[in-house]
Design an enzyme around this catalytic site. Structure first.
Site, mmCIF file in Angstrom:
data_model
loop_
_atom_site.group_PDB
_atom_site.id
_atom_site.type_symbol
_atom_site.label_atom_id
_atom_site.label_comp_id
_atom_site.label_asym_id
_atom_site.label_seq_id
_atom_site.Cartn_x
_atom_site.Cartn_y
_atom_site.Cartn_z
ATOM 1 N N HIS A 201 22.590 -21.170 -12.901
ATOM 2 C CA HIS A 201 21.625 -20.355 -13.634
ATOM 3 C C HIS A 201 20.279 -20.197 -12.956
ATOM 4 C CE1 HIS A 201 24.554 -20.162 -16.794
ATOM 5 N NE2 HIS A 201 24.631 -21.485 -16.812
ATOM 6 N N CYS A 244 30.052 -26.620 -20.425
ATOM 7 C CA CYS A 244 29.657 -26.491 -19.018
ATOM 8 C C CYS A 244 29.984 -27.765 -18.245
ATOM 9 C CB CYS A 244 28.172 -26.172 -18.914
ATOM 10 S SG CYS A 244 27.758 -24.475 -19.368
#
Length: 283
Positions: A201, A244
């Protein structure tokens, strides 16, 4: 082609400098936030700060069009109805959730998570709901699934448009330490794939992983709980953290564990001033 290569090289260098600086230099939290926002401004110059509240849809026009169409008849409507009913249902002792919160629990989600000086810990909205139940002699709700999602969806909906207000008290070294732990978790590589939150990210935001575009970290706390199209149910932010970790084959910290509260605290401070738009829908 030459311009593209130079641009990619410049962005890669900026990512390296940002990560190196964040990991090795004791920057203040405000400096951290300024640096990460400057990085994304360089990476996505077409976006305003508020755009990041849309998550990946801010940088994926096709997905955004589908999302906006889904929002006409959102799949989380049933969760909202259940959440409102649960929130307004009196406890056996005659009290209710509204009695546990400021402003009767309406339009307050932007103030979570926060550092509780008396308890010396991070309080999330989910943990506050279970604390309310505990104070009224009720068993806690399971974090991550079920009723807690419905309650969080309703409370998020009443807070739409409110801007995230997570702060780190100047006079609390323990709060700063908790923030730093959350930051360390964000950058720490772990699991068999040796990934960190930043690997996807920050380093690779906007790039594809298989068929999906990786979202920027900025804005990650704005839209929860979310209805996941791939699971057909609502999920919390902490449940997403857990997924995740599972995907990178790392140890999975449970929802509302100290580690995940610290991560939420860090990300929420990065998102300070962004508008809430939860509940939402994600793939």
């Amino acid at each position: 082609m030459m311009i593209s290569c130079r641009l990619n090289a410049a962005i890669a260098a900026m990512v390296f400098c940002l990560i190196f600086f964040s990991a090795s230099t004791p920057a203040s939290p405000t400096e951290d936030r300024q640096q990460i926002r400057a990085f994304y401004q360089q990476l996505f110059p077409q976006l305003t700060l508020d755009d990041y509240a849309q998550g990946v849809y801010a940088i994926d026009p096709d997905a955004k069009a589908s999302w906006l169409a889904i929002e006409e008849f959102p799949p989380y409507e049933l969760a909202l109805e259940k959440g409102e009913a649960l929130f307004k249902r009196p406890f056996a002792n005659g009290s209710g959730y509204a009695d546990c919160f400021a402003n009767k629990g309406i339009s307050i989600a932007q103030n979570y998570p926060y550092w509780d000086k008396q308890k010396q810990q991070i309080v999330t909205l989910a943990s506050a709901l279970n604390e309310c139940r505990k104070n009224n002699q009720l068993s806690p709700l399971t974090y991550g699934k079920g009723e807690i999602n419905y309650l969080l969806a309703y409370m998020a909906f009443t807070s739409r448009g409110q801007r995230i207000n997570t702060r780190i008290p100047d006079d609390s070294p323990a709060a700063l330490a908790a923030y730093q732990q959350g930051k360390a978790y964000f950058y720490q590589r772990r699991g068999q794939l040796n990934f960190s939150c930043a690997s996807c990210h920050l380093d690779n935001a906007g790039k594809y992983i298989r068929s999906e575009i990786l979202s920027p970290a900025l804005g990650h706390t704005t839209h929860w709980p979310a209805y996941r199209l791939n699971t057909g149910e609502m999920g919390t932010l902490h449940r997403r953290f857990m997924v995740c970790n599972k995907l990178i084959r790392a140890p999975v910290d449970p929802a509302q564990s100290t580690a995940l509260r610290q991560l939420e605290y860090y990300l929420s401070f990065m998102d300070f001033g962004l508008p809430l738009n939860g509940p939402s829908t994600r793939k």
